[in-house]
Design a protein around this motif. Sequence first.
Motif, PDB file in Angstrom:
ATOM      1  N   VAL A  50     -36.409  11.493 -13.531  1.00  0.00           N
ATOM      2  CA  VAL A  50     -36.511  11.490 -12.069  1.00  0.00           C
ATOM      3  C   VAL A  50     -36.926  10.124 -11.543  1.00  0.00           C
ATOM      4  O   VAL A  50     -36.676   9.793 -10.380  1.00  0.00           O
ATOM      5  CB  VAL A  50     -37.493  12.570 -11.561  1.00  0.00           C
ATOM      6  CG1 VAL A  50     -37.078  13.953 -12.037  1.00  0.00           C
ATOM      7  CG2 VAL A  50     -38.920  12.262 -11.980  1.00  0.00           C
ATOM      8  N   TYR A  51     -37.568   9.306 -12.389  1.00  0.00           N
ATOM      9  CA  TYR A  51     -38.055   8.003 -11.937  1.00  0.00           C
ATOM     10  C   TYR A  51     -36.952   6.941 -11.880  1.00  0.00           C
ATOM     11  O   TYR A  51     -37.158   5.881 -11.276  1.00  0.00           O
ATOM     12  CB  TYR A  51     -39.180   7.513 -12.850  1.00  0.00           C
ATOM     13  CG  TYR A  51     -40.474   8.262 -12.666  1.00  0.00           C
ATOM     14  CD1 TYR A  51     -41.185   8.181 -11.467  1.00  0.00           C
ATOM     15  CD2 TYR A  51     -41.012   9.054 -13.679  1.00  0.00           C
ATOM     16  CE1 TYR A  51     -42.379   8.859 -11.289  1.00  0.00           C
ATOM     17  CE2 TYR A  51     -42.209   9.726 -13.513  1.00  0.00           C
ATOM     18  CZ  TYR A  51     -42.890   9.625 -12.314  1.00  0.00           C
ATOM     19  OH  TYR A  51     -44.078  10.299 -12.144  1.00  0.00           O
ATOM     20  N   GLY A  52     -35.819   7.206 -12.518  1.00  0.00           N
ATOM     21  CA  GLY A  52     -34.739   6.234 -12.482  1.00  0.00           C
ATOM     22  C   GLY A  52     -35.170   4.899 -13.052  1.00  0.00           C
ATOM     23  O   GLY A  52     -35.759   4.814 -14.137  1.00  0.00           O
ATOM     24  N   ALA A  53     -34.909   3.825 -12.302  1.00  0.00           N
ATOM     25  CA  ALA A  53     -35.235   2.466 -12.758  1.00  0.00           C
ATOM     26  C   ALA A  53     -36.552   1.969 -12.168  1.00  0.00           C
ATOM     27  O   ALA A  53     -36.758   0.762 -12.034  1.00  0.00           O
ATOM     28  CB  ALA A  53     -34.106   1.512 -12.393  1.00  0.00           C
ATOM     29  N   GLY A  54     -37.436   2.871 -11.793  1.00  0.00           N
ATOM     30  CA  GLY A  54     -38.722   2.476 -11.234  1.00  0.00           C
ATOM     31  C   GLY A  54     -39.489   1.575 -12.180  1.00  0.00           C
ATOM     32  O   GLY A  54     -39.403   1.713 -13.401  1.00  0.00           O
ATOM     33  N   SER A  55     -40.238   0.636 -11.637  1.00  0.00           N
ATOM     34  CA  SER A  55     -40.956  -0.337 -12.469  1.00  0.00           C
ATOM     35  C   SER A  55     -42.456  -0.130 -12.342  1.00  0.00           C
ATOM     36  O   SER A  55     -42.945   0.543 -11.430  1.00  0.00           O
ATOM     37  CB  SER A  55     -40.590  -1.770 -12.050  1.00  0.00           C
ATOM     38  OG  SER A  55     -40.920  -1.991 -10.682  1.00  0.00           O
ATOM     39  N   GLY A  56     -43.191  -0.727 -13.274  1.00  0.00           N
ATOM     40  CA  GLY A  56     -44.640  -0.592 -13.272  1.00  0.00           C
ATOM     41  C   GLY A  56     -45.066   0.785 -13.740  1.00  0.00           C
ATOM     42  O   GLY A  56     -44.253   1.568 -14.257  1.00  0.00           O
ATOM     43  N   LEU A  57     -46.340   1.088 -13.579  1.00  0.00           N
ATOM     44  CA  LEU A  57     -46.825   2.411 -13.936  1.00  0.00           C
ATOM     45  C   LEU A  57     -46.315   3.422 -12.922  1.00  0.00           C
ATOM     46  O   LEU A  57     -46.541   3.285 -11.722  1.00  0.00           O
ATOM     47  CB  LEU A  57     -48.358   2.426 -13.981  1.00  0.00           C
ATOM     48  CG  LEU A  57     -49.006   1.751 -15.189  1.00  0.00           C
ATOM     49  CD1 LEU A  57     -50.522   1.783 -15.056  1.00  0.00           C
ATOM     50  CD2 LEU A  57     -48.569   2.428 -16.482  1.00  0.00           C
ATOM     51  N   LEU A  58     -45.631   4.443 -13.403  1.00  0.00           N
ATOM     52  CA  LEU A  58     -44.949   5.402 -12.536  1.00  0.00           C
ATOM     53  C   LEU A  58     -45.894   6.542 -12.187  1.00  0.00           C
ATOM     54  O   LEU A  58     -46.375   7.260 -13.067  1.00  0.00           O
ATOM     55  CB  LEU A  58     -43.692   5.927 -13.241  1.00  0.00           C
ATOM     56  CG  LEU A  58     -42.706   4.819 -13.640  1.00  0.00           C
ATOM     57  CD1 LEU A  58     -41.627   5.364 -14.573  1.00  0.00           C
ATOM     58  CD2 LEU A  58     -42.076   4.175 -12.410  1.00  0.00           C
ATOM     59  N   ARG A  59     -46.159   6.698 -10.886  1.00  0.00           N
ATOM     60  CA  ARG A  59     -47.119   7.689 -10.400  1.00  0.00           C
ATOM     61  C   ARG A  59     -46.392   8.852  -9.742  1.00  0.00           C
ATOM     62  O   ARG A  59     -45.402   8.667  -9.049  1.00  0.00           O
ATOM     63  CB  ARG A  59     -48.094   7.035  -9.421  1.00  0.00           C
ATOM     64  CG  ARG A  59     -48.957   5.954 -10.054  1.00  0.00           C
ATOM     65  CD  ARG A  59     -49.827   5.242  -9.034  1.00  0.00           C
ATOM     66  NE  ARG A  59     -50.749   4.308  -9.682  1.00  0.00           N
ATOM     67  CZ  ARG A  59     -50.432   3.076 -10.029  1.00  0.00           C
ATOM     68  NH1 ARG A  59     -49.211   2.608  -9.769  1.00  0.00           N
ATOM     69  NH2 ARG A  59     -51.313   2.297 -10.626  1.00  0.00           N
ATOM     70  N   GLU A  60     -46.960  10.037  -9.930  1.00  0.00           N
ATOM     71  CA  GLU A  60     -46.319  11.258  -9.462  1.00  0.00           C
ATOM     72  C   GLU A  60     -46.129  11.291  -7.956  1.00  0.00           C
ATOM     73  O   GLU A  60     -45.144  11.845  -7.447  1.00  0.00           O
ATOM     74  CB  GLU A  60     -47.149  12.480  -9.882  1.00  0.00           C
ATOM     75  CG  GLU A  60     -47.264  12.674 -11.375  1.00  0.00           C
ATOM     76  CD  GLU A  60     -48.465  11.988 -11.999  1.00  0.00           C
ATOM     77  OE1 GLU A  60     -48.916  12.445 -13.059  1.00  0.00           O
ATOM     78  OE2 GLU A  60     -48.950  10.970 -11.428  1.00  0.00           O
ATOM     79  N   GLU A  61     -47.073  10.726  -7.204  1.00  0.00           N
ATOM     80  CA  GLU A  61     -47.038  10.854  -5.747  1.00  0.00           C
ATOM     81  C   GLU A  61     -46.130   9.832  -5.078  1.00  0.00           C
ATOM     82  O   GLU A  61     -45.892   9.911  -3.866  1.00  0.00           O
ATOM     83  CB  GLU A  61     -48.455  10.735  -5.181  1.00  0.00           C
ATOM     84  CG  GLU A  61     -49.144   9.405  -5.445  1.00  0.00           C
ATOM     85  CD  GLU A  61     -49.927   9.379  -6.741  1.00  0.00           C
ATOM     86  OE1 GLU A  61     -50.793   8.491  -6.889  1.00  0.00           O
ATOM     87  OE2 GLU A  61     -49.678  10.253  -7.596  1.00  0.00           O
ATOM     88  N   GLU A  62     -45.603   8.876  -5.818  1.00  0.00           N
ATOM     89  CA  GLU A  62     -44.752   7.856  -5.217  1.00  0.00           C
ATOM     90  C   GLU A  62     -43.309   8.339  -5.102  1.00  0.00           C
ATOM     91  O   GLU A  62     -42.868   9.187  -5.883  1.00  0.00           O
ATOM     92  CB  GLU A  62     -44.813   6.574  -6.053  1.00  0.00           C
ATOM     93  CG  GLU A  62     -46.191   5.920  -6.032  1.00  0.00           C
ATOM     94  CD  GLU A  62     -46.242   4.648  -6.866  1.00  0.00           C
ATOM     95  OE1 GLU A  62     -45.253   4.355  -7.570  1.00  0.00           O
ATOM     96  OE2 GLU A  62     -47.269   3.957  -6.798  1.00  0.00           O
ATOM     97  N   PRO A  63     -42.540   7.811  -4.131  1.00  0.00           N
ATOM     98  CA  PRO A  63     -41.128   8.193  -4.006  1.00  0.00           C
ATOM     99  C   PRO A  63     -40.362   7.856  -5.291  1.00  0.00           C
ATOM    100  O   PRO A  63     -40.659   6.852  -5.952  1.00  0.00           O
ATOM    101  CB  PRO A  63     -40.628   7.345  -2.833  1.00  0.00           C
ATOM    102  CG  PRO A  63     -41.856   6.979  -2.068  1.00  0.00           C
ATOM    103  CD  PRO A  63     -42.955   6.859  -3.084  1.00  0.00           C
ATOM    104  N   VAL A  64     -39.396   8.699  -5.637  1.00  0.00           N
ATOM    105  CA  VAL A  64     -38.591   8.468  -6.838  1.00  0.00           C
ATOM    106  C   VAL A  64     -37.128   8.303  -6.434  1.00  0.00           C
ATOM    107  O   VAL A  64     -36.676   8.848  -5.428  1.00  0.00           O
ATOM    108  CB  VAL A  64     -38.737   9.616  -7.859  1.00  0.00           C
ATOM    109  CG1 VAL A  64     -40.162   9.694  -8.367  1.00  0.00           C
ATOM    110  CG2 VAL A  64     -38.325  10.950  -7.257  1.00  0.00           C
ATOM    111  N   ARG A  65     -36.392   7.557  -7.259  1.00  0.00           N
ATOM    112  CA  ARG A  65     -34.969   7.312  -7.002  1.00  0.00           C
ATOM    113  C   ARG A  65     -34.202   7.474  -8.308  1.00  0.00           C
ATOM    114  O   ARG A  65     -33.939   6.482  -9.021  1.00  0.00           O
ATOM    115  CB  ARG A  65     -34.770   5.912  -6.420  1.00  0.00           C
ATOM    116  CG  ARG A  65     -35.323   5.737  -5.010  1.00  0.00           C
ATOM    117  CD  ARG A  65     -35.201   4.318  -4.517  1.00  0.00           C
ATOM    118  NE  ARG A  65     -36.090   3.425  -5.246  1.00  0.00           N
ATOM    119  CZ  ARG A  65     -37.391   3.281  -4.970  1.00  0.00           C
ATOM    120  NH1 ARG A  65     -37.941   3.975  -3.981  1.00  0.00           N
ATOM    121  NH2 ARG A  65     -38.145   2.460  -5.673  1.00  0.00           N
TER     122      ARG A  65
END
Length: 312
Positions: A129-144
């Motif tokens: 669900v996080y796709g190419a998100g960078s850094g530490l991936l947090r549950e409450e942040e928008p996902v792409r």
Amino acid sequence: MGFPATVREVTVVLGASGGIGWVLRQCWPGMLSAEAQTRWQARRPQADAGLQEDWVILDPLQDPDGLMQALEGADQVLCLAGVVPGRGTDLADNTHLALAAIEAAAQAADRSGRDEGAARVFLASSAAVYGAGSGLLREEEPVRPTHAYGQAKRDMELQALARGQELGVPVCALRIGNIAGLDAILGGWRPGFSLDCFPNGQSPRRSYIGVRTLAQVLAALLRTPRLPPIVNLAQPGTIDMGDLLRAAGREFALQPASERAIPEVAFDLTLLQKALSQKDMPATADAACLAREWAVLEPDFHALHLEGSERP
């Protein structure tokens, strides 16, 4: 089909024929309390099913009444049922199966008049669900999400959490990191295997968890009274996929990573750490430990597959 509601700590595992379900069936005996009871669900009988009275054989999407009866008296439901790309299945069934579990939990509670309310439903989501998100991936942040499977899991999360709130069913989506042995790297290794290599000389790094550690953490989460709606589930730190294969004694080649390759998927585990006791929080991921955990189970896993049963 009916089950007594008098046994304490009743867990129903939906999709128990899959890889995680198979791991839990090997590891949970001895981990769960003596008062715990587990019911395992699959669409067809399993070759290694053990005590048949612990099994419920049904299709959750075709037999909603049977599913509701299977959930009677349950304290929690671990919904591992789902579909993955490449098998000619509809990825939207991830959402359909999650909703079926939530609705059956609500109906079972209404039918039995449980004072405790509906069973809590845990859903198996994914790092995808996080796709190419960078850094530490947090549950409450928008996902792409960047591909269809990740989007399907995100759709499942959104619809399931909304439906649970509507019906008064507690829902927790577990975004599970790479599981060493059930992944496409250690589990998918074949002679001639290749890994991407980035300009820094590293192969992809991912949040990982060992198979036995996963069983321990899931058992601990089932005992945890309150959880956020979404929780990342992995061991702290990240693992270089090349290091994991080396630790397992698997030979591989390196190939230049494409522009679309994702160098790192790293979970923020703050919510998991807050939910678990210090004793239950898993140790930092180590390639050798991950490989050892899988080595214990791997022979039985492959033997079961070679015997022609439905692959876990």
